[in-house]
Design a protein around this motif. Sequence first.
Motif, PDB file in Angstrom:
ATOM      1  N   ARG A 172      34.564  77.028  38.521  1.00 27.54           N
ATOM      2  CA  ARG A 172      34.126  78.400  38.780  1.00 27.54           C
ATOM      3  C   ARG A 172      33.040  78.831  37.790  1.00 27.54           C
ATOM      4  O   ARG A 172      32.968  78.329  36.669  1.00 27.54           O
ATOM      5  CB  ARG A 172      35.307  79.364  38.670  1.00 27.54           C
ATOM      6  CG  ARG A 172      36.489  79.029  39.562  1.00 27.54           C
ATOM      7  CD  ARG A 172      36.142  79.047  41.038  1.00 27.54           C
ATOM      8  NE  ARG A 172      35.651  80.358  41.463  1.00 27.54           N
ATOM      9  CZ  ARG A 172      35.238  80.623  42.696  1.00 27.54           C
ATOM     10  NH1 ARG A 172      35.243  79.663  43.619  1.00 27.54           N
ATOM     11  NH2 ARG A 172      34.822  81.837  43.014  1.00 27.54           N
ATOM     12  N   SER A 173      32.208  79.754  38.244  1.00 26.06           N
ATOM     13  CA  SER A 173      31.137  80.275  37.395  1.00 26.06           C
ATOM     14  C   SER A 173      30.998  81.784  37.621  1.00 26.06           C
ATOM     15  O   SER A 173      31.109  82.251  38.756  1.00 26.06           O
ATOM     16  CB  SER A 173      29.815  79.577  37.730  1.00 26.06           C
ATOM     17  OG  SER A 173      28.740  80.210  37.069  1.00 26.06           O
ATOM     18  N   HIS A 182      21.558  76.262  42.222  1.00 25.35           N
ATOM     19  CA  HIS A 182      21.708  77.305  41.205  1.00 25.35           C
ATOM     20  C   HIS A 182      21.957  78.680  41.842  1.00 25.35           C
ATOM     21  O   HIS A 182      22.715  79.485  41.293  1.00 25.35           O
ATOM     22  CB  HIS A 182      20.471  77.332  40.303  1.00 25.35           C
ATOM     23  CG  HIS A 182      20.411  76.180  39.357  1.00 25.35           C
ATOM     24  ND1 HIS A 182      19.722  75.014  39.631  1.00 25.35           N
ATOM     25  CD2 HIS A 182      20.995  75.990  38.139  1.00 25.35           C
ATOM     26  CE1 HIS A 182      19.867  74.174  38.627  1.00 25.35           C
ATOM     27  NE2 HIS A 182      20.626  74.735  37.709  1.00 25.35           N
ATOM     28  N   MET A 183      21.348  78.932  42.983  1.00 26.41           N
ATOM     29  CA  MET A 183      21.634  80.192  43.684  1.00 26.41           C
ATOM     30  C   MET A 183      23.084  80.226  44.155  1.00 26.41           C
ATOM     31  O   MET A 183      23.749  81.263  44.073  1.00 26.41           O
ATOM     32  CB  MET A 183      20.685  80.345  44.872  1.00 26.41           C
ATOM     33  CG  MET A 183      19.243  80.620  44.477  1.00 26.41           C
ATOM     34  SD  MET A 183      18.143  80.788  45.894  1.00 26.41           S
ATOM     35  CE  MET A 183      18.765  82.326  46.589  1.00 26.41           C
ATOM     36  N   ALA A 184      23.590  79.081  44.627  1.00 23.03           N
ATOM     37  CA  ALA A 184      24.981  79.014  45.086  1.00 23.03           C
ATOM     38  C   ALA A 184      25.946  79.244  43.931  1.00 23.03           C
ATOM     39  O   ALA A 184      27.040  79.790  44.119  1.00 23.03           O
ATOM     40  CB  ALA A 184      25.250  77.659  45.734  1.00 23.03           C
ATOM     41  N   GLN A 185      25.551  78.830  42.729  1.00 20.33           N
ATOM     42  CA  GLN A 185      26.407  79.057  41.563  1.00 20.33           C
ATOM     43  C   GLN A 185      26.662  80.546  41.347  1.00 20.33           C
ATOM     44  O   GLN A 185      27.758  80.952  40.963  1.00 20.33           O
ATOM     45  CB  GLN A 185      25.750  78.453  40.318  1.00 20.33           C
ATOM     46  CG  GLN A 185      26.607  78.564  39.064  1.00 20.33           C
ATOM     47  CD  GLN A 185      25.958  77.895  37.871  1.00 20.33           C
ATOM     48  OE1 GLN A 185      25.032  77.094  38.017  1.00 20.33           O
ATOM     49  NE2 GLN A 185      26.415  78.242  36.688  1.00 20.33           N
ATOM     50  N   VAL A 186      25.652  81.362  41.654  1.00 16.58           N
ATOM     51  CA  VAL A 186      25.790  82.817  41.503  1.00 16.58           C
ATOM     52  C   VAL A 186      26.493  83.423  42.717  1.00 16.58           C
ATOM     53  O   VAL A 186      27.456  84.190  42.583  1.00 16.58           O
ATOM     54  CB  VAL A 186      24.411  83.474  41.324  1.00 16.58           C
ATOM     55  CG1 VAL A 186      24.557  84.996  41.220  1.00 16.58           C
ATOM     56  CG2 VAL A 186      23.719  82.923  40.084  1.00 16.58           C
ATOM     57  N   ALA A 212      28.280  83.340  36.100  1.00 19.98           N
ATOM     58  CA  ALA A 212      26.914  83.593  35.635  1.00 19.98           C
ATOM     59  C   ALA A 212      26.116  84.355  36.684  1.00 19.98           C
ATOM     60  O   ALA A 212      26.342  84.208  37.886  1.00 19.98           O
ATOM     61  CB  ALA A 212      26.229  82.268  35.328  1.00 19.98           C
ATOM     62  N   GLY A 213      25.170  85.180  36.231  1.00 19.07           N
ATOM     63  CA  GLY A 213      24.292  85.928  37.130  1.00 19.07           C
ATOM     64  C   GLY A 213      22.963  85.219  37.297  1.00 19.07           C
ATOM     65  O   GLY A 213      22.688  84.196  36.659  1.00 19.07           O
ATOM     66  N   PHE A 214      22.111  85.780  38.158  1.00 18.16           N
ATOM     67  CA  PHE A 214      20.820  85.154  38.438  1.00 18.16           C
ATOM     68  C   PHE A 214      19.953  84.955  37.196  1.00 18.16           C
ATOM     69  O   PHE A 214      19.353  83.889  37.012  1.00 18.16           O
ATOM     70  CB  PHE A 214      20.054  85.959  39.501  1.00 18.16           C
ATOM     71  CG  PHE A 214      20.505  85.659  40.893  1.00 18.16           C
ATOM     72  CD1 PHE A 214      20.300  84.407  41.449  1.00 18.16           C
ATOM     73  CD2 PHE A 214      21.143  86.628  41.651  1.00 18.16           C
ATOM     74  CE1 PHE A 214      20.719  84.116  42.740  1.00 18.16           C
ATOM     75  CE2 PHE A 214      21.568  86.352  42.950  1.00 18.16           C
ATOM     76  CZ  PHE A 214      21.359  85.088  43.497  1.00 18.16           C
ATOM     77  N   PRO A 215      19.842  85.970  36.300  1.00 20.64           N
ATOM     78  CA  PRO A 215      18.982  85.765  35.120  1.00 20.64           C
ATOM     79  C   PRO A 215      19.421  84.563  34.283  1.00 20.64           C
ATOM     80  O   PRO A 215      18.586  83.752  33.874  1.00 20.64           O
ATOM     81  CB  PRO A 215      19.134  87.085  34.342  1.00 20.64           C
ATOM     82  CG  PRO A 215      19.494  88.092  35.394  1.00 20.64           C
ATOM     83  CD  PRO A 215      20.365  87.359  36.360  1.00 20.64           C
ATOM     84  N   GLU A 216      20.720  84.466  34.037  1.00 16.14           N
ATOM     85  CA  GLU A 216      21.229  83.378  33.201  1.00 16.14           C
ATOM     86  C   GLU A 216      21.031  82.019  33.873  1.00 16.14           C
ATOM     87  O   GLU A 216      20.566  81.052  33.252  1.00 16.14           O
ATOM     88  CB  GLU A 216      22.722  83.607  32.921  1.00 16.14           C
ATOM     89  CG  GLU A 216      23.360  82.525  32.063  1.00 16.14           C
ATOM     90  CD  GLU A 216      24.849  82.749  31.882  1.00 16.14           C
ATOM     91  OE1 GLU A 216      25.524  81.835  31.385  1.00 16.14           O
ATOM     92  OE2 GLU A 216      25.339  83.847  32.252  1.00 16.14           O
TER      93      GLU A 216
END
Length: 301
Positions: A235-236, A282-286, A238-242
Amino acid sequence: MDRAVAMVQQSILGKLGEEVDLVVRYGSSHTQATHPYSDLDISYVPVHESTWDSITVMVNEVMIDCYPIHWSRLEAMAEFDDPSATVLLRNQIVYQANEEAAQRFRSLPERMAALQRNEARPEMLGKAMLIFRKTGYQYYLLRKQAEAGHRLSCLHHARNILSTVVHCVMVCNQACIDTRKRDQVLSLRLLPAGFGETLADVVNQTDPHALLMAVEHLLATTRSLLLSEQTATHRSRAGFPEVLDSAYPELKGDLQHLMLACERGDMYNSTLTSLLHELMIHMAQVVAGVEYSEFNTVSEY
């Protein structure tokens, strides 16, 4: 049996001398779980990785195969990268060159225990995914041999795949079992859907095409288990900036390589897939809150 152990120990020390760090006894003869066909499991730990001498003898109809287990393999067992990890839990040191070697060996189960704690769950799931990916070439060979109708080859590759899958499932459970024992495997908490039936199918099938189908079902259900655990574990928050800040160097590099290929008319290197893959994962991570990896295909992001 103790006399046989002493004979083997004397022989290997007489042959290799200071090259032997430890002589270790393990297996059914050590745990008092022998059967009429049991052999005597005894190995030595050499100082150097290049040492491969072995001794194989028969004593009173009992086979004794004393071969080296290098420190690198023992450490792989402690990291669950080798399925024979139970050797580290049930053994007896019958010879030690010095206390340092003995302590090094005795400390290995502590590393195993650390990987069985809750905080090591993400790492162990990652290991299970890596182990599962090792089935790829054996599966390719199985498919080719099933097309040719070569029964023995299919049985061989199917068994190799099954061994790797069982190792993967053991690691996914953060458990240390004897993967050769069916009852221990089926007692694990997390198993692929219908694993008992699938296991029996892979073991009992002899027709090449039916065996291929059974193995494909085994692989599909095992991967589904790993995907489910990935969603729950990796799980993550994190937001888009990070996320995009950490991904920026790789995204920029992919874009620059694409622009250079376009300017040169280089169709071999002018591909968007790497850039889109990096951006999507990376987008999916958010958006999904899951840290996807090379275990996944793009459509799963």
